[in-house]
Design an enzyme around this catalytic site. Structure first.
Site, PDB file in Angstrom:
ATOM      1  N   SER A  93      20.172 -14.024  17.121  1.00 22.82           N
ATOM      2  CA  SER A  93      20.427 -12.897  16.228  1.00 22.82           C
ATOM      3  C   SER A  93      20.996 -13.417  14.907  1.00 22.82           C
ATOM      4  CB  SER A  93      21.347 -11.878  16.919  1.00 22.82           C
ATOM      5  OG  SER A  93      21.413 -10.669  16.189  1.00 22.82           O
ATOM      6  N   ASP A 152      17.477  -2.075  18.804  1.00 24.53           N
ATOM      7  CA  ASP A 152      16.477  -3.049  19.233  1.00 24.53           C
ATOM      8  C   ASP A 152      15.249  -3.000  18.336  1.00 24.53           C
ATOM      9  OD1 ASP A 152      15.786  -4.995  21.404  1.00 24.53           O
ATOM     10  OD2 ASP A 152      14.124  -3.595  21.735  1.00 24.53           O
ATOM     11  N   HIS A 181      15.152  -7.506  21.210  1.00 26.17           N
ATOM     12  CA  HIS A 181      16.199  -8.334  20.629  1.00 26.17           C
ATOM     13  C   HIS A 181      17.154  -8.814  21.727  1.00 26.17           C
ATOM     14  CE1 HIS A 181      18.140  -9.711  16.968  1.00 26.17           C
ATOM     15  NE2 HIS A 181      19.319  -9.290  17.417  1.00 26.17           N
TER      16      HIS A 181
END
Length: 217
Positions: A66, A162, A196
């Site tokens: 991330s 997400d 994600h």
């Protein structure tokens, strides 16, 4: 991340996922939150002073997930003589695409959740700082590195976090990969089902590649 000069499992300091919400950059309009200085001037020297590592370019790798993936790409670009391998698992490589979505998100989330109204890039932006931190504007610095990129292709349509995050990551990584390709810079990339999150099989594949790239014991 560093590879030890003996036959033992490598030591793996990693970029934290979010470094609070400061995204691995010195912040503006708030107290000291200089994660970049902590990672590069304090944590890395401490690791190399306290563990049996190769304290050199071919003994180090940096990786993250991330915004940790963004941080890994950013550090690899800003400190091109430090890391031989860089990996971004669902990490965005571009601050400016889509009207600066990632940079604006970094500013807003940091101000709201961690920095008591302070911002990372300022409002209006400090353009020089954005460019300095933007990996996609420094493609040439990746030429001698192992580059490993992972993005999801099917984030949940009912999970806004997400969906927004991985849609931006995927588009940014595709743009970054295109620029690496145009420059003739080798890189390994994977587009995987889902959104994600960290994919254990990709993390293990990445780890194998890191160990193969770094200086051997």
């Amino acid at each position: 991340m560093a590879n030890p000069p003996r036959a033992a499992p490598p030591t793996h300091p990693r970029v934290p996922q979010h470094a609070d919400r400061s995204c691995h950059v010195p912040t503006r309009n708030t107290g000291p939150r200089n994660w970049e200085t902590f990672h590069m001037a304090q944590l890395l020297p401490w690791v190399e002073a306290n563990f049996r590592t190769y304290a050199e370019y071919d003994g180090r790798a940096v990786a993250g997930f991330s915004m940790g993936g963004f941080g890994a790409l950013k550090y690899a670009a800003r400190y091109p003589d430090r890391f031989a391998s860089v990996s971004a698992h669902s990490g965005p490589p571009s601050l400016r695409r889509d009207l600066g979505a990632v940079a604006h998100w970094a500013n807003v989330s940091a101000a709201a959740l961690d920095l008591a109204g302070g911002t990372i890039y300022g409002e209006p932006w400090d353009e020089a700082k954005v460019s300095a931190d933007n990996p996609i504007e420094h493609v040439e610095t990746f030429r001698t590195k192992r580059v490993f990129l992972v993005a999801g292709t099917s984030p949940s349509p009912v999970d806004a976090f997400d969906l927004l995050n991985e849609t931006e990551v995927l588009a940014g990584q595709r743009e970054f990969r295109a620029r690496l390709g145009e420059a003739g810079i080798p890189h390994e990339w994977h587009e995987e089902p889902g959104g994600h999150f960290v994919r254990p099989e990709m993390a293990l594949r990445d780890l194998d590649g890191i160990v193969a790239r770094l200086r051997q014991a």
